[in-house]
Design a protein around this motif. Structure first.
Motif, PDB file in Angstrom:
ATOM      1  N   LEU A  44       0.824  -1.208   0.000  1.00 40.03           N
ATOM      2  CA  LEU A  44       0.000   0.000   0.000  1.00 40.03           C
ATOM      3  C   LEU A  44       0.858   1.259   0.000  1.00 40.03           C
ATOM      4  O   LEU A  44       0.563   2.214  -0.715  1.00 40.03           O
ATOM      5  N   THR A  89       2.142   2.376  -3.379  1.00 34.78           N
ATOM      6  CA  THR A  89       1.201   2.813  -4.407  1.00 34.78           C
ATOM      7  C   THR A  89       0.745   4.231  -4.116  1.00 34.78           C
ATOM      8  O   THR A  89       0.674   4.658  -2.972  1.00 34.78           O
ATOM      9  N   GLY A  94      -2.573   4.212  -2.092  1.00 33.21           N
ATOM     10  CA  GLY A  94      -2.489   3.683  -0.740  1.00 33.21           C
ATOM     11  C   GLY A  94      -1.801   4.607   0.239  1.00 33.21           C
ATOM     12  O   GLY A  94      -1.814   4.392   1.435  1.00 33.21           O
ATOM     13  N   TRP A 146      -8.367   5.550   1.049  1.00 32.80           N
ATOM     14  CA  TRP A 146      -7.792   4.208   0.928  1.00 32.80           C
ATOM     15  C   TRP A 146      -6.828   3.921   2.062  1.00 32.80           C
ATOM     16  O   TRP A 146      -6.781   2.805   2.587  1.00 32.80           O
ATOM     17  N   ALA A 147      -6.060   4.920   2.455  1.00 30.88           N
ATOM     18  CA  ALA A 147      -5.136   4.742   3.576  1.00 30.88           C
ATOM     19  C   ALA A 147      -5.905   4.506   4.867  1.00 30.88           C
ATOM     20  O   ALA A 147      -5.524   3.663   5.687  1.00 30.88           O
ATOM     21  N   LEU A 167      -7.553   0.789   4.428  1.00 27.86           N
ATOM     22  CA  LEU A 167      -6.658  -0.354   4.295  1.00 27.86           C
ATOM     23  C   LEU A 167      -5.418  -0.292   5.187  1.00 27.86           C
ATOM     24  O   LEU A 167      -5.094  -1.265   5.857  1.00 27.86           O
ATOM     25  N   ALA A 168      -4.720   0.840   5.187  1.00 26.34           N
ATOM     26  CA  ALA A 168      -3.475   0.925   5.952  1.00 26.34           C
ATOM     27  C   ALA A 168      -3.762   1.038   7.448  1.00 26.34           C
ATOM     28  O   ALA A 168      -3.343   0.185   8.240  1.00 26.34           O
TER      29      ALA A 168
END
Length: 128
Positions: free
Chosen positions: A56, A59, A62, A67-68, A71-72
């Motif tokens: 991530l 990218t 990411g 998105w961070a 997902l992160a």
């Protein structure tokens, strides 16, 4: 609190819920297969979460924004577990399994750092 904070926390919560459930499922599956003499399940989720976080981070999407948060911070933050690693290491030592405790204390950080680096390198390679 800024607007980004108020809009980001539901994504963190959603990712965290998924990550915690995934951590539980993976840990139980690994324990069922390999037993609980060594915390292989925790090592597995820490390695997998670190690899994903490296991917991530490598990218553009990411690295920041929703998105961070999802997902992160959410998924990877809940999938990986420093507290379980610490507790399991201490528990091994308390049970008189000093070598296993020392191995866990040495191997887990090395594997996690290696996995995050590998994920970052893979993401950069795939991006060209």
């Amino acid at each position: 609190m800024s607007g980004a904070g108020w809009t980001g926390w539901p994504l963190v919560a959603l990712g965290g819920a998924a990550g915690a459930c995934l951590r539980y499922a993976v840990d139980r599956a690994v324990r069922a297969r390999y037993g609980s003499a060594f915390p292989w399940g925790t090592l597995t989720v820490n390695a997998a979460g670190s690899l994903l976080l490296g991917l991530l981070a490598g990218t553009a999407r990411g690295a920041a924004g929703p998105w961070a948060a999802l997902l992160a911070t959410g998924l990877c933050g809940a999938l990986t577990t420093y507290s379980a690693f610490s507790h399991e290491t201490l528990r091994l030592a308390e049970l008189g399994r000093g070598r296993a405790a020392l191995a866990n204390a040495a191997v887990t950080p090395a594997v996690a750092l290696g996995a995050v680096w590998a994920g970052l390198a893979l993401a950069r390679y795939l991006a060209g």
